[in-house]
Design an enzyme around this catalytic site. Structure first.
Site, PDB file in Angstrom:
ATOM      1  N   GLU A 129      64.280 -58.078  45.564  1.00 35.02           N
ATOM      2  CA  GLU A 129      65.517 -58.718  45.812  1.00 35.02           C
ATOM      3  C   GLU A 129      65.321 -60.378  45.508  1.00 35.02           C
ATOM      4  O   GLU A 129      66.483 -61.187  45.085  1.00 35.02           O
ATOM      5  CB  GLU A 129      66.240 -58.675  46.865  1.00 35.02           C
ATOM      6  N   LYS A 189      78.902 -52.750  45.231  1.00 37.31           N
ATOM      7  CA  LYS A 189      79.865 -52.844  46.240  1.00 37.31           C
ATOM      8  C   LYS A 189      81.029 -52.713  45.916  1.00 37.31           C
ATOM      9  O   LYS A 189      81.987 -52.038  46.231  1.00 37.31           O
ATOM     10  CB  LYS A 189      79.589 -53.942  47.355  1.00 37.31           C
ATOM     11  N   HIS A 226      47.746 -37.179  43.195  1.00 40.24           N
ATOM     12  CA  HIS A 226      47.990 -35.805  42.612  1.00 40.24           C
ATOM     13  C   HIS A 226      49.490 -35.776  41.875  1.00 40.24           C
ATOM     14  O   HIS A 226      49.827 -34.527  41.773  1.00 40.24           O
ATOM     15  CB  HIS A 226      47.812 -34.857  43.802  1.00 40.24           C
TER      16      HIS A 226
END
Ligand code: PA5
Length: 446
Positions: free
Chosen positions: A286, A421, A307
């Site tokens: 951010e 948003k 793995h």
């Protein structure tokens, strides 16, 4: 130099020279100056730089009192928040507490409001059942959808169990000092409130009430955590470049970025570090991911992910740089024993500590990755104490500010977070978003 945290760039020297790193000194010094003098972009959000020396002791006293009350009257504390409003607390609690502390005695911290998953919330409500619980709702803006929805649910559950007045004694609100829907509600209902300071953004807020209340309620040593922040801050203020691990880290990642290393993988060899990596990803992603620039922060838990991700790390696109967090003393010991029949061929490890095996895995992997074309930086911390964690948090925060300024972005805003948003509000039918809703619906329906 810190004795508790050591930064080592020696495994990256095949990919950058020491001279190239040292040539970053003027840029790093200028970046540090901007941070310390509060003269750079986003300078109204750098309150965290001096925070360790300026803790509000009145509020801290209330936090400790509330934590003691929660520990005495609640089996669960539900911490409701998202992004910077929960990641620091979760990182600290997972690092400092017993690996299985939610299955043991004492107050358990459970997190909500960091997704909009029906299953997760319904399951969490099941777990709490009829148990005694408290809620710490954390939202600087007070309007973020995910925590607001979760808070409605838990407020209702709490009022059903304890009544409105009883619930008010168990709800702790951490929010803006004056503004926002949560502040207004808290004042109206009489909740105990704590402040997210105006000049500290979510991802830099772990040392405010945002982090301190849940961390204290988990029974962790917040005094020592603060002490660690203070020590690393003093080091960052005092030491310039070659003796300043945060500046060296910031410089090294920028040198490597300029050479095409556009993804940084934070690797740990302790499951308790997993959420520190989640916190770190928000901090760096951010802060730096803007204006079409920035290293993409990723993380892996090792040896687990060797793995699953090992092949790519060793042999995939060579855009990676790796930063390893090494934890020295975990305070636990398991000695490998000799078996009477050596069917699994492990007797050669008899008498050795498990940690010897883990460190061998780490050192072997570092050398393999370097040989495979991945520069490796290493941050070694002495132990998993609260003080050391405070040093680590501040180290990463300070380095992030310096690194962002070297990159020439504003490390303290997050304009990109708004886009989703707006779309979500429009699709939900929130009043005021009618026009956007029409165009999004047209896009969805083709
Ligand atoms: O770092 C940030 O600013 C964000 O991650 C916020 O912390 C997050 O969006 C939550 O915001 P708020 O605390 O306003 O609910």
């Amino acid at each position: 130099m810190s004795k508790d945290l050591v930064f080592d760039y020696s495994h990256a020297l095949g990919f950058m020279t020491k001279e190239e790193l040292m040539a970053m000194e003027p840029a790093a010094a200028a970046a540090r100056e901007k941070l310390v003098k509060k003269s750079g972009a986003g300078n109204d959000f750098v309150g965290w730089v001096d925070l360790p020396a300026e803790i509000d002791m009145e509020e801290y006293g209330r936090i400790k009192k509330a934590a003691a009350k929660i520990r005495s009257d609640s089996e669960y504390l539900v911490v409701i928040g998202i992004g910077g409003s929960y990641l620091g607390a979760r990182a600290a609690i997972e690092f400092l507490c017993h690996s299985f502390y939610t299955l043991m005695g004492g107050t358990k911290i459970l997190f909500a409001g960091n997704s909009v998953s029906t299953k997760y919330l319904a399951d969490l409500l099941d777990v709490i059942g009829d148990s005694d619980f408290s809620v710490n709702v954390i939202s600087k803006s007070g309007t973020t959808t995910e925590p607001a929805i979760a808070f409605r649910l838990f407020k209702e559950k709490m009022e059903q169990k304890y009544g409105r007045e009883g619930a008010a004694k168990r709800i702790y609100a951490t929010t803006d000092k004056k503004r926002g829907a949560l502040k207004a509600l808290a004042d109206e209902e009489g909740y105990e409130t704590y402040v997210v300071p105006d000049d500290i953004g979510g991802r830099y807020s772990v040392l405010t009430a945002v982090g301190l209340l849940p961390i204290a309620a988990a029974g962790c040593d917040t005094d020592a955590l603060i002490e660690g922040f203070r020590e690393m801050r003093e080091l960052c203020m005092r030491e310039s470049f070659v003796n300043n691990p945060a500046m060296l880290y910031a410089a090294a990642r920028n040198v490597l970025y300029n050479k095409g290393k556009s993804v940084e993988v934070l690797a740990n060899y302790e499951p308790s570090v997993h959420y520190i990596a989640e916190w770190w990803k928000q901090l760096y992603g951010e802060s730096e991911g803007k204006d079409g620039k920035g290293i993409f922060p990723a993380s892996i838990d090792l040896t687990t992910d060797l793995h699953s991700m090992g092949q790519y790390l060793q042999d995939g696109q060579r855009i990676l740089l790796e930063t390893v967090i090494e934890v020295g003393d975990t305070g636990r010991e398991i000695i490998c024993k000799e078996a009477s029949v050596d069917t699994d061929g492990l007797n050669y490890l008899a008498g050795k500590n498990m940690d010897f095996v883990n460190k061998a895995a780490m050192n072997g992997t570092i050398l393999a990755h370097v040989a495979g074309g991945v520069p490796v930086l290493k941050v070694s911390i002495k132990d998993n104490s609260a003080k050391t964690l405070g040093e680590l948090f501040y180290f990463f925060e300070f380095a992030c500010g310096v690194s962002g300024y070297i990159l020439d972005v504003n490390p303290f805003n997050q304009p990109g977070v708004e886009s989703y948003k707006k779309n979500m509000f429009a699709l939900l039918g929130k009043p005021g978003y009618e026009e956007l809703r029409a165009s999004l619906m047209a896009a969805i329906n083709g």
